[in-house]
Design a protein around this motif. Structure first.
Motif, PDB file in Angstrom:
ATOM      1  N   ALA A 339      21.008 -10.584 -14.853  1.00 48.11           N
ATOM      2  CA  ALA A 339      21.630 -11.342 -13.583  1.00 48.11           C
ATOM      3  C   ALA A 339      20.540 -12.157 -13.130  1.00 48.11           C
ATOM      4  O   ALA A 339      20.634 -13.302 -12.646  1.00 48.11           O
ATOM      5  CB  ALA A 339      22.417 -10.850 -12.543  1.00 48.11           C
ATOM      6  N   GLY A 340      19.273 -11.699 -12.859  1.00 49.10           N
ATOM      7  CA  GLY A 340      18.221 -12.306 -12.101  1.00 49.10           C
ATOM      8  C   GLY A 340      17.678 -13.618 -12.773  1.00 49.10           C
ATOM      9  O   GLY A 340      17.022 -14.193 -12.203  1.00 49.10           O
ATOM     10  N   GLN A 341      17.977 -13.910 -14.033  1.00 49.38           N
ATOM     11  CA  GLN A 341      17.502 -14.930 -14.908  1.00 49.38           C
ATOM     12  C   GLN A 341      18.627 -15.922 -14.975  1.00 49.38           C
ATOM     13  O   GLN A 341      18.110 -17.134 -15.529  1.00 49.38           O
ATOM     14  CB  GLN A 341      16.900 -14.424 -16.307  1.00 49.38           C
ATOM     15  CG  GLN A 341      15.789 -13.571 -16.168  1.00 49.38           C
ATOM     16  CD  GLN A 341      15.686 -13.240 -17.752  1.00 49.38           C
ATOM     17  OE1 GLN A 341      15.620 -12.100 -18.225  1.00 49.38           O
ATOM     18  NE2 GLN A 341      15.198 -14.127 -18.823  1.00 49.38           N
ATOM     19  N   MET A 342      19.763 -15.716 -14.444  1.00 46.16           N
ATOM     20  CA  MET A 342      20.802 -16.633 -14.530  1.00 46.16           C
ATOM     21  C   MET A 342      20.584 -18.026 -13.650  1.00 46.16           C
ATOM     22  O   MET A 342      20.292 -17.559 -12.590  1.00 46.16           O
ATOM     23  CB  MET A 342      22.176 -15.934 -14.543  1.00 46.16           C
ATOM     24  CG  MET A 342      22.365 -14.967 -15.331  1.00 46.16           C
ATOM     25  SD  MET A 342      24.153 -14.127 -14.983  1.00 46.16           S
ATOM     26  CE  MET A 342      24.333 -12.721 -16.245  1.00 46.16           C
ATOM     27  N   PRO A 343      20.973 -19.230 -14.430  1.00 46.93           N
ATOM     28  CA  PRO A 343      21.110 -20.222 -13.370  1.00 46.93           C
ATOM     29  C   PRO A 343      22.366 -20.203 -12.543  1.00 46.93           C
ATOM     30  O   PRO A 343      23.087 -19.293 -12.897  1.00 46.93           O
ATOM     31  CB  PRO A 343      20.941 -21.416 -14.312  1.00 46.93           C
ATOM     32  CG  PRO A 343      21.555 -20.864 -15.602  1.00 46.93           C
ATOM     33  CD  PRO A 343      21.277 -19.429 -15.604  1.00 46.93           C
ATOM     34  N   PRO A 344      22.484 -20.863 -11.465  1.00 46.51           N
ATOM     35  CA  PRO A 344      23.539 -20.625 -10.480  1.00 46.51           C
ATOM     36  C   PRO A 344      24.894 -20.751 -11.171  1.00 46.51           C
ATOM     37  O   PRO A 344      25.709 -19.650 -10.886  1.00 46.51           O
ATOM     38  CB  PRO A 344      23.433 -21.804  -9.480  1.00 46.51           C
ATOM     39  CG  PRO A 344      22.009 -22.137  -9.579  1.00 46.51           C
ATOM     40  CD  PRO A 344      21.590 -22.050 -10.909  1.00 46.51           C
ATOM     41  N   SER A 345      25.344 -21.466 -11.813  1.00 46.57           N
ATOM     42  CA  SER A 345      26.558 -21.462 -12.377  1.00 46.57           C
ATOM     43  C   SER A 345      26.989 -20.351 -13.366  1.00 46.57           C
ATOM     44  O   SER A 345      27.800 -19.835 -13.161  1.00 46.57           O
ATOM     45  CB  SER A 345      26.998 -22.878 -13.021  1.00 46.57           C
ATOM     46  OG  SER A 345      25.926 -22.936 -14.258  1.00 46.57           O
ATOM     47  N   MET A 346      25.908 -20.029 -14.156  1.00 46.78           N
ATOM     48  CA  MET A 346      26.254 -18.561 -14.881  1.00 46.78           C
ATOM     49  C   MET A 346      26.237 -17.680 -14.027  1.00 46.78           C
ATOM     50  O   MET A 346      27.086 -16.581 -14.491  1.00 46.78           O
ATOM     51  CB  MET A 346      25.141 -18.665 -15.956  1.00 46.78           C
ATOM     52  CG  MET A 346      25.107 -17.258 -16.817  1.00 46.78           C
ATOM     53  SD  MET A 346      23.832 -17.475 -18.019  1.00 46.78           S
ATOM     54  CE  MET A 346      24.043 -18.604 -19.129  1.00 46.78           C
ATOM     55  N   ALA A 347      25.408 -17.340 -13.031  1.00 48.56           N
ATOM     56  CA  ALA A 347      25.312 -16.211 -11.944  1.00 48.56           C
ATOM     57  C   ALA A 347      26.793 -16.136 -11.478  1.00 48.56           C
ATOM     58  O   ALA A 347      27.313 -14.903 -11.420  1.00 48.56           O
ATOM     59  CB  ALA A 347      24.248 -16.353 -11.120  1.00 48.56           C
ATOM     60  N   ILE A 348      27.434 -17.331 -10.960  1.00 47.95           N
ATOM     61  CA  ILE A 348      28.714 -17.093 -10.661  1.00 47.95           C
ATOM     62  C   ILE A 348      29.698 -16.692 -11.522  1.00 47.95           C
ATOM     63  O   ILE A 348      30.805 -15.993 -11.216  1.00 47.95           O
ATOM     64  CB  ILE A 348      29.036 -18.437  -9.860  1.00 47.95           C
ATOM     65  CG1 ILE A 348      28.299 -18.864  -8.877  1.00 47.95           C
ATOM     66  CG2 ILE A 348      30.710 -18.496  -9.080  1.00 47.95           C
ATOM     67  CD1 ILE A 348      28.170 -20.276  -8.267  1.00 47.95           C
ATOM     68  N   ASP A 349      29.728 -17.452 -12.419  1.00 44.29           N
ATOM     69  CA  ASP A 349      30.457 -16.969 -13.699  1.00 44.29           C
ATOM     70  C   ASP A 349      30.597 -15.735 -14.145  1.00 44.29           C
ATOM     71  O   ASP A 349      31.580 -14.871 -14.196  1.00 44.29           O
ATOM     72  CB  ASP A 349      30.280 -17.690 -15.115  1.00 44.29           C
ATOM     73  CG  ASP A 349      31.500 -17.776 -16.063  1.00 44.29           C
ATOM     74  OD1 ASP A 349      32.602 -17.579 -15.867  1.00 44.29           O
ATOM     75  OD2 ASP A 349      30.992 -17.892 -17.208  1.00 44.29           O
ATOM     76  N   TYR A 350      29.473 -15.062 -13.934  1.00 38.67           N
ATOM     77  CA  TYR A 350      29.404 -13.388 -14.249  1.00 38.67           C
ATOM     78  C   TYR A 350      29.968 -12.745 -13.344  1.00 38.67           C
ATOM     79  O   TYR A 350      31.018 -11.943 -13.447  1.00 38.67           O
ATOM     80  CB  TYR A 350      27.803 -13.104 -14.396  1.00 38.67           C
ATOM     81  CG  TYR A 350      27.631 -11.693 -13.850  1.00 38.67           C
ATOM     82  CD1 TYR A 350      28.034 -10.588 -14.780  1.00 38.67           C
ATOM     83  CD2 TYR A 350      26.791 -11.102 -12.874  1.00 38.67           C
ATOM     84  CE1 TYR A 350      27.874  -9.201 -14.537  1.00 38.67           C
ATOM     85  CE2 TYR A 350      26.616  -9.841 -12.736  1.00 38.67           C
ATOM     86  CZ  TYR A 350      27.154  -8.900 -13.455  1.00 38.67           C
ATOM     87  OH  TYR A 350      27.054  -7.870 -13.189  1.00 38.67           O
ATOM     88  N   ARG A 351      29.785 -13.121 -12.188  1.00 38.78           N
ATOM     89  CA  ARG A 351      30.368 -12.496 -10.830  1.00 38.78           C
ATOM     90  C   ARG A 351      32.190 -12.543 -10.890  1.00 38.78           C
ATOM     91  O   ARG A 351      32.793 -11.878 -10.550  1.00 38.78           O
ATOM     92  CB  ARG A 351      30.039 -12.949  -9.532  1.00 38.78           C
ATOM     93  CG  ARG A 351      28.440 -12.322  -9.546  1.00 38.78           C
ATOM     94  CD  ARG A 351      27.868 -13.085  -8.352  1.00 38.78           C
ATOM     95  NE  ARG A 351      26.562 -12.524  -7.972  1.00 38.78           N
ATOM     96  CZ  ARG A 351      25.461 -12.604  -8.704  1.00 38.78           C
ATOM     97  NH1 ARG A 351      25.446 -13.352  -9.926  1.00 38.78           N
ATOM     98  NH2 ARG A 351      24.102 -12.011  -8.417  1.00 38.78           N
TER      99      ARG A 351
END
Length: 433
Positions: A339-351
């Motif tokens: 998760a720490g490497q994810m760009p913003p849109s991907m990090a939100i999609d993960y959540r």
């Protein structure tokens, strides 16, 4: 656009003309985070990257006096010793050694060898999902040209910068870089770079919700790329058209467009990216087993962090919707580590997807925590569409309160059946028993 406008500042802003250690703070932040995780080797690698960036800064600033030259030589030798102590089995260490070797042979950073080594490092960092660091290093590479970037090189640098900014949801900077690339391409007559820059701007339009203009732009690129015989650009344009059509609700049209992109692609990275997109579209249409195959190939491939992680996000979604708690938790654990490497849109999609899965398995409080965290990220990065989507799902928690064991789609139209059969054959070839 005049030849005098081909400057690093045109792409990277006024800060690219100054020597400042504050540029490289993302390396220091990674070093700190890796140290907190007790990964000393990774922490030292990030710190080494910072030190190499600083010595490049020093070389670009110049050494006007004997005292300056002595200080620079001491700094360079100190950094070389530090990098030499890294584990050379790590790709990052080898990249840093290559940069320093080029710097030592030439004597200063204003050289093609140093520039090529820095650019290769920027591509590596992008592959690893370290987008801010990649943009930082690309800016250093651009500065090695001196006050002006050669006209023929300018569009490629601007396109790279545009992509890195876009993937970080830095849409204003991305649009400016893409505009610079298109203007530069017009000056030198580079039709392909001009069309790719338009695709980049269409990406930004789509991310900001302007779907009609995004689709119109992409369709214009398809027409021109077909006329010019630019197969790779045509493949990319079909992939973008598939994305727009998906958001617009035309799932069959999106599947056809993305399959055309997959069929035309020659670059392995793009091929895996389009295969991941096909997996999403197949899943949406109900071909879950074929979608799992597609995502499995992507996750097992040697493609980029972003492409592989997107595929794993979709696998997590399929398994939660199918009621497979074990597979869901396995994918969620892998994604949590990344998760720490994810760009913003991907990090939100993960959540978002993790929250939906948790809610389906009855973990309502944890689901709300995931979505609230995603809303904070969306607000901080001005991703309004994501913010409202998370807000809606948190207000209608009962909609995903239990797994839905989904059946395979009914017999598909012949064209889609042929497509699914072709993907199954490709999966068997890519993953032999």
């Amino acid at each position: 656009m005049r030849l005098s406008d081909f400057t690093p500042q045109r792409v990277f802003g006024q800060a690219s003309g100054r020597g400042s250690g504050s540029w490289h703070e993302d390396f220091l932040e990674r070093a700190r985070l890796e140290r907190e995780r007790d990964d000393d080797a990774a922490s030292r690698g990030a710190l080494a990257a910072y030190l190499v960036a600083r010595v490049i800064d020093r070389s670009l600033e110049g050494t006007a006096t004997d005292e300056d030259r002595q200080a620079y030589n001491w700094q360079l030798e100190s950094v070389r010793r530090y990098v030499a102590e890294l584990d050379d089995r790590r790709p990052e260490a080898r990249h840093l050694e290559g940069i320093l070797d080029a710097l030592r042979v030439i004597g200063n950073a204003y050289s093609p060898a140093v520039r090529m080594a820095l650019t290769a490092f920027a591509y590596f960092l992008e592959h690893e999902g370290r987008l801010a660091e990649a943009l930082d290093v690309l800016g250093l590479a651009a500065r090695t040209h001196g006050p002006a970037i050669p006209a023929l090189d300018f569009p490629a640098i601007a396109l790279f910068a545009g992509r890195l900014n876009r993937l970080q949801a830095r849409f204003e900077a991305a649009t400016a870089a893409y505009a610079a690339a298109e203007e530069g391409a017009l000056v030198v007559g580079d039709v392909n770079a001009r069309l790719v820059s338009r695709l980049g701007r269409a990406h930004v339009m789509r991310a900001q919700g302007n779907l009609p203009l995004s689709r119109l732009t992409v369709e214009g690129v398809i027409t021109e790329a077909e006329a010019e015989g630019l197969t790779d650009t045509l493949s990319r344009a079909y992939a973008d058209l598939g994305h727009v059509m998906t958001v617009q609700g035309d799932r069959l049209g999106a599947l056809r467009a993305t399959y055309e992109a997959f069929r035309l692609a020659s670059d392995p990275l793009n091929r895996m990216r389009y295969l991941g997109d096909l997996g999403v579209e197949l899943s949406d249409l109900g071909y879950y087993d074929v979608a799992r195959l597609a995502f499995g190939i992507v996750v097992a491939s040697n493609t980029s962090f972003i492409v592989k992680t997107n595929a794993r996000l979709e696998l997590m979604e399929i398994e939660s919707a199918s009621g497979n708690r074990v597979a869901f938790e396995r994918h969620r654990g892998e994604l949590r580590e990344a998760a720490g490497q994810m760009p913003p849109s991907m990090a939100i999609d993960y959540r978002f997807k993790a929250g939906v899965g948790l809610a389906r398995f009855g973990q309502f409080a944890r689901a709300r925590e995931m979505w609230a965290d995603g809303m904070r990220l969306a607000e901080a990065n001005h991703l309004n569409e994501w913010y409202f989507r998370l807000e809606r799902v948190s207000q209608h928690l009962d909609d995903c309160a239990a797994p839905v064991v989904r059946a395979e789609a009914e017999a598909p139209p012949a064209a889609i059946a042929d497509l699914a059969a072709g993907l199954t054959a490709y999966a068997e070839e890519a993953m032999p028993a």
